[in-house]
Design an enzyme around this catalytic site. Sequence first.
Site, PDB file in Angstrom:
ATOM      1  N   ILE A  17      -4.764 -35.678 -29.861  1.00  0.00           N
ATOM      2  CA  ILE A  17      -4.765 -34.622 -28.846  1.00  0.00           C
ATOM      3  C   ILE A  17      -3.373 -34.025 -28.676  1.00  0.00           C
ATOM      4  O   ILE A  17      -2.398 -34.741 -28.434  1.00  0.00           O
ATOM      5  CB  ILE A  17      -5.242 -35.156 -27.486  1.00  0.00           C
ATOM      6  CG1 ILE A  17      -6.735 -35.497 -27.529  1.00  0.00           C
ATOM      7  CG2 ILE A  17      -4.999 -34.120 -26.382  1.00  0.00           C
ATOM      8  CD1 ILE A  17      -7.254 -36.108 -26.244  1.00  0.00           C
ATOM      9  N   HIS A  18      -3.289 -32.700 -28.794  1.00  0.00           N
ATOM     10  CA  HIS A  18      -2.033 -32.007 -28.527  1.00  0.00           C
ATOM     11  C   HIS A  18      -2.315 -30.558 -28.152  1.00  0.00           C
ATOM     12  O   HIS A  18      -3.300 -29.969 -28.579  1.00  0.00           O
ATOM     13  CB  HIS A  18      -1.079 -32.073 -29.724  1.00  0.00           C
ATOM     14  CG  HIS A  18      -1.602 -31.478 -30.987  1.00  0.00           C
ATOM     15  ND1 HIS A  18      -2.556 -32.093 -31.775  1.00  0.00           N
ATOM     16  CD2 HIS A  18      -1.299 -30.307 -31.614  1.00  0.00           C
ATOM     17  CE1 HIS A  18      -2.816 -31.342 -32.830  1.00  0.00           C
ATOM     18  NE2 HIS A  18      -2.077 -30.240 -32.756  1.00  0.00           N
ATOM     19  N   PHE A  19      -1.432 -30.024 -27.325  1.00  0.00           N
ATOM     20  CA  PHE A  19      -1.494 -28.631 -26.894  1.00  0.00           C
ATOM     21  C   PHE A  19      -0.340 -27.872 -27.539  1.00  0.00           C
ATOM     22  O   PHE A  19       0.787 -28.370 -27.591  1.00  0.00           O
ATOM     23  CB  PHE A  19      -1.367 -28.525 -25.370  1.00  0.00           C
ATOM     24  CG  PHE A  19      -2.570 -29.010 -24.614  1.00  0.00           C
ATOM     25  CD1 PHE A  19      -3.456 -28.109 -24.038  1.00  0.00           C
ATOM     26  CD2 PHE A  19      -2.815 -30.366 -24.471  1.00  0.00           C
ATOM     27  CE1 PHE A  19      -4.566 -28.559 -23.333  1.00  0.00           C
ATOM     28  CE2 PHE A  19      -3.921 -30.826 -23.765  1.00  0.00           C
ATOM     29  CZ  PHE A  19      -4.799 -29.918 -23.199  1.00  0.00           C
TER      30      PHE A  19
END
Length: 223
Positions: free
Chosen positions: A149-151
């Site tokens: 998960i990464h933005f």
Amino acid sequence: MSSLDEHYPTPCAFCKIATAYPPDASSPIPSNPDPEKIDPQCFLLLSTPHVLAFLDILPIAPGHILLATRKHYQKLSDLHNSPHSSGDGPEAHAAAAREEAREEARETSRALGEYLPLLSRALCQVTGIEDWNVVQNNGERAAQVVPHIHFHLIPRYQEGRRDVAGRKGKVDVGMLKSWTVFGRGAREDLDEVEAEEMARELRGVMREELEGGRGVVGGKAKL
């Protein structure tokens, strides 16, 4: 193979970064992190018990930031439980493990929500932009390259120009016209000299905000 690879073998690039840069209880903003702790270099901006942020090594635009979970969750939908807790064993032990995993997921979700605005404000102040994308991809067909998960925080510069901390330069105007999908655009290798200066300025702005009034409580941003 580097000594870090030998001690912390992992196929996930972001897990490697999380291991190389543990959180500091005194502040979520690292003072002077060594970008050469891992290969390729990592220009760290933020390190907390639940999330960390760093510059993208293949930025769409100067100042392209990634905010990632510290623990390895592949997709946003995984945040309801820990991928490392199977719930096996006696019922009481399994129930305790599940509750611990749920609490970890809740704290991680809170941290993502707390630090996205802080990173956004710092990005705007350092680069002078007024517009930016916050993009989060889930799965290969959604263009998720690293399954963790990464933005993405992607600055959008006006009329093909950028003025980053007083350094004027050109951005390919054709790249601006190609942004038909959020998070898409031409990529180029991160300039290490520019990245080091950019990371230092971003950390300074965030540290000033956190320590200059809004504060840090228990390693969390008080936003």
